[in-house]
Motif scaffolding. Structure first.
Motif, PDB file in Angstrom:
ATOM      1  N   UNK A  68      11.042  -6.396   8.135  1.00  0.00           N
ATOM      2  CA  UNK A  68      11.777  -5.418   7.394  1.00  0.00           C
ATOM      3  C   UNK A  68      11.812  -6.189   5.815  1.00  0.00           C
ATOM      4  N   UNK A  69      11.947  -7.288   5.786  1.00  0.00           N
ATOM      5  CA  UNK A  69      12.353  -8.187   4.372  1.00  0.00           C
ATOM      6  C   UNK A  69      10.789  -7.958   3.580  1.00  0.00           C
ATOM      7  N   UNK A  70       9.651  -8.186   4.399  1.00  0.00           N
ATOM      8  CA  UNK A  70       8.494  -7.956   3.640  1.00  0.00           C
ATOM      9  C   UNK A  70       8.171  -6.642   3.212  1.00  0.00           C
ATOM     10  N   UNK A  71       8.857  -5.524   3.963  1.00  0.00           N
ATOM     11  CA  UNK A  71       8.338  -4.166   3.567  1.00  0.00           C
ATOM     12  C   UNK A  71       9.376  -3.819   2.440  1.00  0.00           C
ATOM     13  N   UNK A  72      10.535  -4.350   2.580  1.00  0.00           N
ATOM     14  CA  UNK A  72      11.409  -3.823   1.352  1.00  0.00           C
ATOM     15  C   UNK A  72      10.951  -4.588  -0.098  1.00  0.00           C
ATOM     16  N   UNK A  73      10.634  -5.869   0.166  1.00  0.00           N
ATOM     17  CA  UNK A  73      10.260  -6.730  -0.983  1.00  0.00           C
ATOM     18  C   UNK A  73       8.959  -6.174  -1.696  1.00  0.00           C
ATOM     19  N   UNK A  74       8.096  -5.417  -0.852  1.00  0.00           N
ATOM     20  CA  UNK A  74       7.041  -4.960  -1.573  1.00  0.00           C
ATOM     21  C   UNK A  74       7.069  -3.646  -2.207  1.00  0.00           C
ATOM     22  N   UNK A  75       8.330  -3.075  -2.150  1.00  0.00           N
ATOM     23  CA  UNK A  75       8.607  -2.025  -3.295  1.00  0.00           C
ATOM     24  C   UNK A  75       8.780  -2.698  -4.697  1.00  0.00           C
ATOM     25  N   UNK A  76       8.801  -3.735  -4.825  1.00  0.00           N
ATOM     26  CA  UNK A  76       9.416  -4.585  -6.181  1.00  0.00           C
ATOM     27  C   UNK A  76       8.310  -4.715  -7.320  1.00  0.00           C
ATOM     28  N   UNK A 118      -0.707   4.287 -11.755  1.00  0.00           N
ATOM     29  CA  UNK A 118      -0.378   2.627 -11.966  1.00  0.00           C
ATOM     30  C   UNK A 118       0.235   2.145 -10.738  1.00  0.00           C
ATOM     31  N   UNK A 119       1.445   2.728 -10.315  1.00  0.00           N
ATOM     32  CA  UNK A 119       2.037   1.893  -9.241  1.00  0.00           C
ATOM     33  C   UNK A 119       1.027   1.822  -7.974  1.00  0.00           C
ATOM     34  N   UNK A 120       0.447   2.974  -7.730  1.00  0.00           N
ATOM     35  CA  UNK A 120      -0.524   2.947  -6.430  1.00  0.00           C
ATOM     36  C   UNK A 120      -1.668   1.897  -6.792  1.00  0.00           C
ATOM     37  N   UNK A 121      -2.230   1.966  -7.825  1.00  0.00           N
ATOM     38  CA  UNK A 121      -3.482   0.897  -8.041  1.00  0.00           C
ATOM     39  C   UNK A 121      -2.645  -0.309  -7.909  1.00  0.00           C
ATOM     40  N   UNK A 122      -1.382  -0.789  -8.592  1.00  0.00           N
ATOM     41  CA  UNK A 122      -0.760  -2.101  -8.468  1.00  0.00           C
ATOM     42  C   UNK A 122      -0.665  -2.625  -6.972  1.00  0.00           C
ATOM     43  N   UNK A 123      -0.244  -1.585  -6.240  1.00  0.00           N
ATOM     44  CA  UNK A 123       0.189  -1.594  -4.639  1.00  0.00           C
ATOM     45  C   UNK A 123      -1.215  -2.185  -4.162  1.00  0.00           C
ATOM     46  N   UNK A 179      11.398   8.308  -8.735  1.00  0.00           N
ATOM     47  CA  UNK A 179      11.993   7.629  -9.880  1.00  0.00           C
ATOM     48  C   UNK A 179      11.680   6.042  -9.563  1.00  0.00           C
ATOM     49  N   UNK A 180      11.141   5.342 -10.319  1.00  0.00           N
ATOM     50  CA  UNK A 180      10.839   3.843 -10.299  1.00  0.00           C
ATOM     51  C   UNK A 180      12.162   3.324 -10.179  1.00  0.00           C
ATOM     52  N   UNK A 181      13.212   3.405 -10.843  1.00  0.00           N
ATOM     53  CA  UNK A 181      14.566   2.694 -10.837  1.00  0.00           C
ATOM     54  C   UNK A 181      14.972   3.060  -9.528  1.00  0.00           C
ATOM     55  N   UNK A 182      14.782   4.104  -8.709  1.00  0.00           N
ATOM     56  CA  UNK A 182      15.736   4.290  -7.537  1.00  0.00           C
ATOM     57  C   UNK A 182      14.780   3.035  -6.535  1.00  0.00           C
ATOM     58  N   UNK A 183      13.440   3.139  -6.495  1.00  0.00           N
ATOM     59  CA  UNK A 183      12.609   2.555  -5.672  1.00  0.00           C
ATOM     60  C   UNK A 183      13.020   1.049  -6.069  1.00  0.00           C
ATOM     61  N   UNK A 184      12.869   0.619  -7.000  1.00  0.00           N
ATOM     62  CA  UNK A 184      13.031  -0.857  -7.433  1.00  0.00           C
ATOM     63  C   UNK A 184      14.425  -1.182  -7.027  1.00  0.00           C
ATOM     64  N   UNK A 185      15.685  -0.518  -7.208  1.00  0.00           N
ATOM     65  CA  UNK A 185      16.847  -1.055  -6.829  1.00  0.00           C
ATOM     66  C   UNK A 185      16.995  -1.170  -5.384  1.00  0.00           C
ATOM     67  N   UNK A 186      16.429  -0.259  -4.592  1.00  0.00           N
ATOM     68  CA  UNK A 186      16.350  -0.137  -3.131  1.00  0.00           C
ATOM     69  C   UNK A 186      15.844  -1.186  -2.607  1.00  0.00           C
ATOM     70  N   UNK A 187      14.600  -1.648  -3.142  1.00  0.00           N
ATOM     71  CA  UNK A 187      14.036  -2.748  -2.666  1.00  0.00           C
ATOM     72  C   UNK A 187      14.692  -4.182  -2.934  1.00  0.00           C
ATOM     73  N   UNK A 230       0.889  -1.171   0.154  1.00  0.00           N
ATOM     74  CA  UNK A 230       0.064  -0.108   0.008  1.00  0.00           C
ATOM     75  C   UNK A 230       0.872   1.334  -0.123  1.00  0.00           C
ATOM     76  N   UNK A 231       2.146   1.385   0.784  1.00  0.00           N
ATOM     77  CA  UNK A 231       2.862   2.366   0.840  1.00  0.00           C
ATOM     78  C   UNK A 231       3.897   2.602  -0.347  1.00  0.00           C
ATOM     79  N   UNK A 232       4.271   1.499  -0.910  1.00  0.00           N
ATOM     80  CA  UNK A 232       5.246   1.351  -1.818  1.00  0.00           C
ATOM     81  C   UNK A 232       4.752   1.892  -3.295  1.00  0.00           C
ATOM     82  N   UNK A 233       3.520   1.392  -3.542  1.00  0.00           N
ATOM     83  CA  UNK A 233       2.784   1.943  -4.716  1.00  0.00           C
ATOM     84  C   UNK A 233       2.755   3.401  -4.682  1.00  0.00           C
ATOM     85  N   UNK A 234       2.110   4.029  -3.955  1.00  0.00           N
ATOM     86  CA  UNK A 234       2.437   5.427  -3.437  1.00  0.00           C
ATOM     87  C   UNK A 234       3.728   6.126  -3.703  1.00  0.00           C
ATOM     88  N   UNK A 235       4.686   5.632  -3.027  1.00  0.00           N
ATOM     89  CA  UNK A 235       5.868   5.977  -3.153  1.00  0.00           C
ATOM     90  C   UNK A 235       6.430   6.159  -4.765  1.00  0.00           C
TER      91      UNK A 235
END
Length: 492
Positions: free
Chosen positions: A142-150, A421-426, A102-110, A92-97
């Motif tokens: 923490x792992x669940x929160x980080x993986x949710x960004x992908x 798009x990312x918010x709805x997907x989340x 930048x999607x590339x930054x969020x994806x790489x961080x996750x 729910x949070x990562x979709x909004x973020x």
């Protein structure tokens, strides 16, 4: 003049460039590596449980967290539930973020962050001989929160690059990434498990971290990054309503010209459009179709993830097959899901509608579940029934989480004004993960009290529930198809 990706007049494949292929492959293998690491944890549970309980020969005060193996098994189930609930909240949070950064930054961080957590959880603690229940719980949250960004990010990137024309087939093929990751994770874990379960975590975490680095330096998140002068990258057909009783109408005052695999939309003297603003979470939840598809996916992901977590255990306990045989046999469910998602996505493209395809597949899935629950103790027959079940359950699950989520994030209500798009997907995947998390406890409860046959009855009820939630959308799309057919008949 605004160039927009899409080109049905130039042929299905002619509209795609090498940039599309790179985006497809990088997002695909990002989620493959993520799911491989997730599957690794499932495959090494027996070894972890043995390490956390005392051996008959020696009582190790440092490594023995539990006195009995049943306690360790219960804690592993608790970790699954903790992971899924934190994953759901994170979605729910990562979709909004993802719609604001930048999607590339969020994806790489996750990807990189999750890889580090998995390395600490499975490898570093074993090397240091440090075992602590609270540490494991904290790391897995923490792992669940980080993986949710992908997931929201990779779907958003794919939605930016691939228009609605052909999206069902492309996303159906692409959404096989989870199943491919399951297969890869099982292979990697079984290959190095003889050296210790910590090396299974080491291999998958290193690969996942490397994948995050490659994504950071190599991924282009939209056509705008390769020279599109428009501040907004929109498909030529992205404005078409996802759910409508009315026929698609050509826009007035615009002209579309196919040029080199792209449409150029000329809007006369219209001023350049502003960069779309990200939509709010509540606004995204209220978009047409988001809530019913989210609830339907909660029911469907419950069934799909129950197979993911419990299938090897069921095969071993119910039929008495060895653990290695059960692991190999469970792969057929993923194979069926890969084929089902691709074929059903292609059919939905040909029909121009998603919901009727889902309805038919889910109805057949209920029959497949009945058939599989009565499978004889024959591995060939069981594999065939398992692949059939995966085809009719995994296929719709893949389509809702990818192609339909992209459709929902590119519908008429958002045209040219907001990004969602990312918010709805989340939202869709987050709601599905809540259902999956609750399902893991219910499956264990029903199995212990009533047996496996009642578990399959529960799966059938949940599959039927997913049909009920999207029933209004099914009726709407069937009516639209009927009206289109009547209009064509009248014209002839």
């Amino acid at each position: 003049v605004t160039p927009v990706m899409s080109s049905p007049c130039c042929g299905f494949l002619a509209q795609y460039t090498h940039h599309h292929l790179v985006a497809f492959l990088l997002t695909f293998f990002s989620y493959v590596l993520l799911h491989a690491s997730r599957k690794t944890f499932s495959n090494v549970k027996v070894s972890i449980s043995a390490q956390w309980t005392p051996s008959f020969a020696l009582l190790d005060l440092f490594s023995d967290l539990f006195r009995y193996s049943d306690e360790a098994t219960l804690f592993l189930g608790v970790l699954d539930t903790i992971f899924l609930f934190s994953y759901a909240v994170g979605l729910y949070m990562s979709g909004v973020i993802g719609d604001r950064m930048n999607l590339r930054y969020v994806l790489s961080f996750g990807l990189c962050g999750s890889a580090i957590v998995e390395f600490v959880f499975g490898t570093l603690t074993e090397w240091l001989q440090f075992y602590n229940i609270y540490l494991y719980c904290g790391l897995w949250v923490l792992n669940g929160l980080l993986q949710s960004a992908v997931w929201p990010c990779v779907v958003a990137v794919m939605g930016n690059w691939f228009g609605k024309s052909g999206r069902g087939f492309v996303f159906g093929l692409w959404s096989a990434c989870a199943s491919v990751g399951n297969i890869l994770g099982a292979f990697l874990a079984s290959s190095v498990l003889k050296y210790g379960y910590e090396y299974a975590f080491l291999v998958t975490s290193v690969l996942q971290f490397a994948g995050g680095v490659v994504v950071f330096f190599g991924l282009l998140t939209s056509p705008k990054e390769v020279g599109d002068p428009s501040p907004v990258e929109r498909d030529a057909d992205s404005h078409r309503p996802l759910m409508s009783d009315e026929e698609d109408e050509e826009e007035e005052g615009s002209e579309e010209v196919c040029d080199g695999g792209y449409y150029t939309i000329q809007q006369g003297d219209e001023e350049p459009r502003e960069t779309p603003k990200a939509i709010g979470f509540c606004q995204a939840f209220c978009l047409p179709g988001v809530l019913p598809y989210s609830l339907a996916y909660a029911c469907l992901k419950l069934v799909n993830y129950s197979f993911f977590f419990w299938l090897p255990f069921y095969l071993s306990r119910n039929f008495g097959w060895k653990e290695a045989q059960a692991d190999r046999l469970s792969v057929w469910y993923d194979v069926g899901g890969i084929i089902g998602g691709t074929i059903q996505g292609l059919i939905s493209d040909c029909m121009g509608k998603r919901a009727p395809v889902l309805a038919v597949s889910l109805l057949l899935a209920m029959g497949a579940l009945v058939g599989y629950s009565h499978s004889p103790p024959d591995q060939v027959v069981n594999a065939a029934l398992l692949a059939t079940t995966g085809f009719f359950i995994g296929g719709p699950s893949n389509m809702i989480s990818s192609a339909i989520s992209a459709d929902l994030g590119r519908q008429e209500a958002l045209r040219g004004s907001q990004e969602a798009l990312a918010t709805v997907t989340g939202i869709v995947d987050g709601t599905g993960s809540i259902g999956a998390a609750a399902g893991q406890y219910l499956v264990s409860l029903i199995e212990s009290k009533l047996g496996w046959m009642c578990v399959f009855y529960f799966f059938i009820v949940m599959t039927g529930g997913s049909i009920v939630f999207i029933l209004p959308l099914i009726v709407t799309e069937i009516r639209a198809m009927w009206r289109d057919r009547q209009a064509r008949t009248y014209q002839l």
